[in-house]
Scaffold this active site. Structure first.
Site, short mmCIF file in Angstrom:
data_model
loop_
_atom_site.label_atom_id
_atom_site.label_comp_id
_atom_site.label_asym_id
_atom_site.label_seq_id
_atom_site.Cartn_x
_atom_site.Cartn_y
_atom_site.Cartn_z
N ARG A 1 -1.23 15.11 12.25
CA ARG A 1 -0.40 14.65 11.12
C ARG A 1 0.04 15.89 10.32
O ARG A 1 -0.47 16.18 9.28
CB ARG A 1 -1.19 13.68 10.25
CG ARG A 1 -1.63 12.41 10.96
CD ARG A 1 -0.51 11.41 11.18
NE ARG A 1 0.02 10.81 9.98
CZ ARG A 1 -0.55 9.79 9.34
NH1 ARG A 1 -1.68 9.30 9.78
NH2 ARG A 1 -0.01 9.29 8.26
N ARG B 1 -8.75 -0.48 4.14
CA ARG B 1 -7.86 0.51 3.51
C ARG B 1 -6.53 -0.12 3.13
O ARG B 1 -5.88 0.31 2.18
CB ARG B 1 -7.60 1.69 4.47
CG ARG B 1 -8.72 2.69 4.59
CD ARG B 1 -8.24 3.90 5.37
NE ARG B 1 -6.94 4.34 4.88
CZ ARG B 1 -5.98 4.81 5.68
NH1 ARG B 1 -6.19 4.90 6.98
NH2 ARG B 1 -4.82 5.21 5.18
N CYS C 1 -6.48 11.48 10.04
CA CYS C 1 -5.37 11.47 11.01
C CYS C 1 -5.82 10.82 12.33
O CYS C 1 -6.00 11.46 13.33
CB CYS C 1 -4.89 12.89 11.27
SG CYS C 1 -6.26 13.98 11.61
N ASP D 1 4.19 0.87 11.99
CA ASP D 1 2.97 0.24 11.45
C ASP D 1 2.79 -1.18 11.96
O ASP D 1 1.70 -1.73 11.89
CB ASP D 1 3.00 0.24 9.92
CG ASP D 1 2.97 1.63 9.36
OD1 ASP D 1 3.28 1.80 8.16
OD2 ASP D 1 2.66 2.57 10.11
N LEU E 1 7.01 19.72 7.11
CA LEU E 1 8.27 19.35 6.44
C LEU E 1 8.09 19.34 4.92
O LEU E 1 8.96 19.77 4.16
CB LEU E 1 8.76 17.98 6.92
CG LEU E 1 9.07 17.88 8.42
CD1 LEU E 1 9.47 16.44 8.77
CD2 LEU E 1 10.16 18.86 8.83
N LYS F 1 0.85 -1.21 0.00
CA LYS F 1 0.00 0.00 0.00
C LYS F 1 0.88 1.25 0.00
O LYS F 1 0.64 2.19 -0.75
CB LYS F 1 -0.89 0.00 1.23
CG LYS F 1 -1.59 1.33 1.49
CD LYS F 1 -2.43 1.34 2.76
CE LYS F 1 -1.65 1.70 3.97
NZ LYS F 1 -1.38 3.14 4.13
N ASN F 2 1.92 1.24 0.85
CA ASN F 2 2.71 2.47 1.01
C ASN F 2 3.71 2.69 -0.10
O ASN F 2 4.46 3.67 -0.08
CB ASN F 2 3.38 2.49 2.39
CG ASN F 2 2.34 2.63 3.49
OD1 ASN F 2 1.16 2.93 3.21
ND2 ASN F 2 2.73 2.38 4.72
C1 EPZ Z 1 4.05 7.02 6.05
O1 EPZ Z 1 3.22 8.02 6.59
C2 EPZ Z 1 3.16 5.79 5.97
N1 EPZ Z 1 2.04 6.05 5.06
C3 EPZ Z 1 2.63 5.44 7.35
O2 EPZ Z 1 1.87 4.24 7.23
C4 EPZ Z 1 3.82 5.17 8.27
O3 EPZ Z 1 3.34 4.92 9.57
C5 EPZ Z 1 4.75 6.38 8.28
O4 EPZ Z 1 5.15 6.72 6.94
C6 EPZ Z 1 5.99 6.13 9.11
O5 EPZ Z 1 6.67 5.02 8.62
C7 EPZ Z 1 2.25 5.99 3.71
O6 EPZ Z 1 3.36 5.74 3.26
C8 EPZ Z 1 1.06 6.24 2.85
P1 EPZ Z 1 5.96 10.42 8.16
P2 EPZ Z 1 3.74 9.57 6.62
O7 EPZ Z 1 5.90 11.64 7.34
O8 EPZ Z 1 4.50 9.86 5.40
C9 EPZ Z 1 5.76 13.70 11.62
C10 EPZ Z 1 0.03 2.83 7.58
O9 EPZ Z 1 -0.45 2.35 8.61
N2 EPZ Z 1 5.75 14.67 10.50
O10 EPZ Z 1 7.19 9.58 8.12
O11 EPZ Z 1 2.59 10.42 6.97
C11 EPZ Z 1 4.43 12.94 11.68
O12 EPZ Z 1 3.49 13.70 12.43
C12 EPZ Z 1 0.46 4.28 7.56
O13 EPZ Z 1 0.24 2.20 6.51
C13 EPZ Z 1 5.85 16.02 10.79
O14 EPZ Z 1 5.95 16.42 11.94
O15 EPZ Z 1 4.73 9.48 7.87
C14 EPZ Z 1 4.80 11.67 12.37
O16 EPZ Z 1 4.82 11.89 13.77
C15 EPZ Z 1 0.17 5.00 8.86
N3 EPZ Z 1 5.81 16.93 9.77
C16 EPZ Z 1 6.21 11.40 11.87
O17 EPZ Z 1 6.71 12.67 11.37
C17 EPZ Z 1 5.70 16.53 8.46
O18 EPZ Z 1 5.70 17.41 7.56
C18 EPZ Z 1 6.27 10.35 10.76
O19 EPZ Z 1 5.60 10.87 9.67
C19 EPZ Z 1 5.60 15.15 8.19
C20 EPZ Z 1 5.63 14.23 9.22
#
Ligand code: EPZ
Length: 416
Positions: free
Chosen positions: A121, A396, A116, A304, A125, A22-23
């Site tokens: 979320r 999902r 979220c 995850d 960044l 999915k990701n």
């Molecule tokens: C990706 O989400 C995955 N989703 C998530 O999988 C996964 O948990 C996550 O990466 C971490 O591995 C997809 O790939 C579609 P991040 P993403 O940006 O990109 C903070 C699932 O269950 N952050 O690495 O949203 C954020 O709040 C899903 O399959 C900021 O602060 O994750 C979080 O605490 C859930 N500012 C942390 O970083 C930003 O601009 C990780 O977020 C972006 C993120």
């Protein structure tokens, strides 16, 4: 409201095939926007997030068709650059379309992403990186109006190895002027899969899988063919289900090297695991606690897999301390697991699980995608009947879980 009905207590044994990731498919779908040609994507998982991503592409004007798990996407006629609010709300990861839309149109309009369940979320960044590349972003009434005369490559040090931000920057950089260097980039396998997809189009991306990704902008990109990598979190989920029921199974079409941290934790808990190039065998007679699980960015223990693994630890011998370092609020499944007799004490980002000999069936509600997976695992291990509602969360990311688990002998059915 559809629900899953599970009669737990029997060991899962047999052979299953693992779906596409999915990701990986979500950023790859966004990446089709930067190609001037048809993209053929194989091993596409049949899950609702995929359908939502395809709906976004169709709404933008792309030609989309699919045969089985192969999807054909042609974005040459895409003229729209605004993603409707309703679709943004359906899937938080829709923000991944932003970089690709800017590459195609030099403008984009999106609303703040929804979905979220895991606490705030933010996308700061993503936005600060795009502004460094020359994008002007104006927020009005919950929507972001993004424009740029020309995307320009630059050095982008990430304060956190955000998966989505790394992917968005790559998609904004592939046809930008000059070179973009992302440092402290996310190292997840899905980033590498996106790099491979873009390079198959004729892009010049290197370093994915390491903390430094370098993108040299090119003038044009063609359509291509690509096979999506296996889903490492779905693999983790079904491994936990087999272990929780003291079963014995073969998982095919997977990629064990993407699950090193999880496999190490399962072996520590007493599971026997054989890992080869594209399959995994697991057998579990006695299950002990992992003692301490701390989620980390890849290649650490994946956030995850935290909920599914917690479902497993509920029936392990001994206590396990979980520390969730990635998301603020990723313990919503605990209260539902407690309804099945689990002994869990949450305290902020820490949760202490004291394994019990048996869980009992109950009516529970999926709180989010991976929390729902945890409930499936617990229900399969529990004595008696469980019913899981709000399974749209599970749909999902998991392709027909009731069918897959039935292949392993689970007594599970979907009640519409
Ligand atoms: C990706 O989400 C995955 N989703 C998530 O999988 C996964 O948990 C996550 O990466 C971490 O591995 C997809 O790939 C579609 P991040 P993403 O940006 O990109 C903070 C699932 O269950 N952050 O690495 O949203 C954020 O709040 C899903 O399959 C900021 O602060 O994750 C979080 O605490 C859930 N500012 C942390 O970083 C930003 O601009 C990780 O977020 C972006 C993120």
């Amino acid at each position: 409201m559809p629900k899953l009905r599970i009669e737990g207590g029997n060991s899962l044994c047999g052979v299953i095939d693992i779906q596409g990731a999915k990701n990986s498919i979500l950023p790859i779908m966004a990446a089709t926007l930067v190609a001037d040609g048809e993209c053929i994507i194989e091993n596409c998982p049949d899950i609702s997030d995929t359908h939502t991503a395809l709906e976004i592409l169709r709404t933008l004007g792309a030609l989309v068709k699919h045969r089985g798990r192969t999807v054909y996407v042609d974005c040459r006629n895409v003229i729209d650059y605004e993603i409707p609010d309703a679709l943004m709300r359906k899937m938080r990861s829709s923000v991944i379309f932003l970089g690709a839309l800017l590459t195609r149109h030099r403008k984009a309009v999106i609303s703040f992403p929804g979905g979220c369940e895991l606490g705030p979320r933010p996308i700061d960044l993503h936005l600060s990186a795009l502004e460094k590349m020359g994008v002007t972003i104006r927020e009005e009434f919950g929507s972001l109006y993004c424009t740029c005369p020309r995307l320009v490559g630059c050095e982008i040090p990430l304060s956190f190895p955000s998966v989505g931000a790394t992917e968005n920057i790559m998609l904004a950089a592939v046809r930008a002027k000059g070179v973009t260097v992302i440092t402290n980039a996310a190292r997840e396998p899905e980033i590498e899969d996106l790099q491979n997809f873009l390079n198959e189009m004729g892009a010049d991306v290197c370093g994915a899988g390491s903390s430094t990704v370098i993108v040299r902008g090119v003038d044009s990109l063609a359509g291509c063919s690509h096979r999506v990598i296996p889903d490492r979190i779905v693999t983790a989920t079904y491994l936990c289900a087999v272990a929780a029921t003291r079963g014995n199974a073969l998982l095919r079409k997977t990629c064990p090297r993407h699950n090193a941290a999880l496999l190490s934790a399962l072996r520590q808990c007493g599971c026997e695991i054989e890992a080869q190039e594209d399959y995994l065998r697991i057998a579990c007679d006695a299950l002990f606690s992992a003692r301490r699980i701390r989620t980390m960015p890849y290649p650490g223990f994946p956030t995850d897999a935290q909920a599914p693994f917690m479902g497993l630890m509920c029936v392990a011998k001994g206590s396990t301390v979980f520390v969730e370092t990635i998301f603020e609020n990723r313990y919503k499944h605990i209260s539902e697991l407690q309804r099945m007799g689990a002994r869990i004490t949450p305290e902020g980002r820490v949760a202490v699980v004291e394994g019990v000999p048996r869980l009992h069936g109950a009516s529970v509600c999926a709180t989010d995608l991976r929390g729902g997976a945890a409930l499936m695992i617990a229900a399969l291990a529990a004595d008696g009947i469980s019913e899981i509602t709000d399974i749209y969360h599970i749909d999902r990311g998991y392709e027909r879980p009731e069918w897959v688990l039935s292949q392993l002998g689970a007594r599970i059915s979907r009640i519409e």
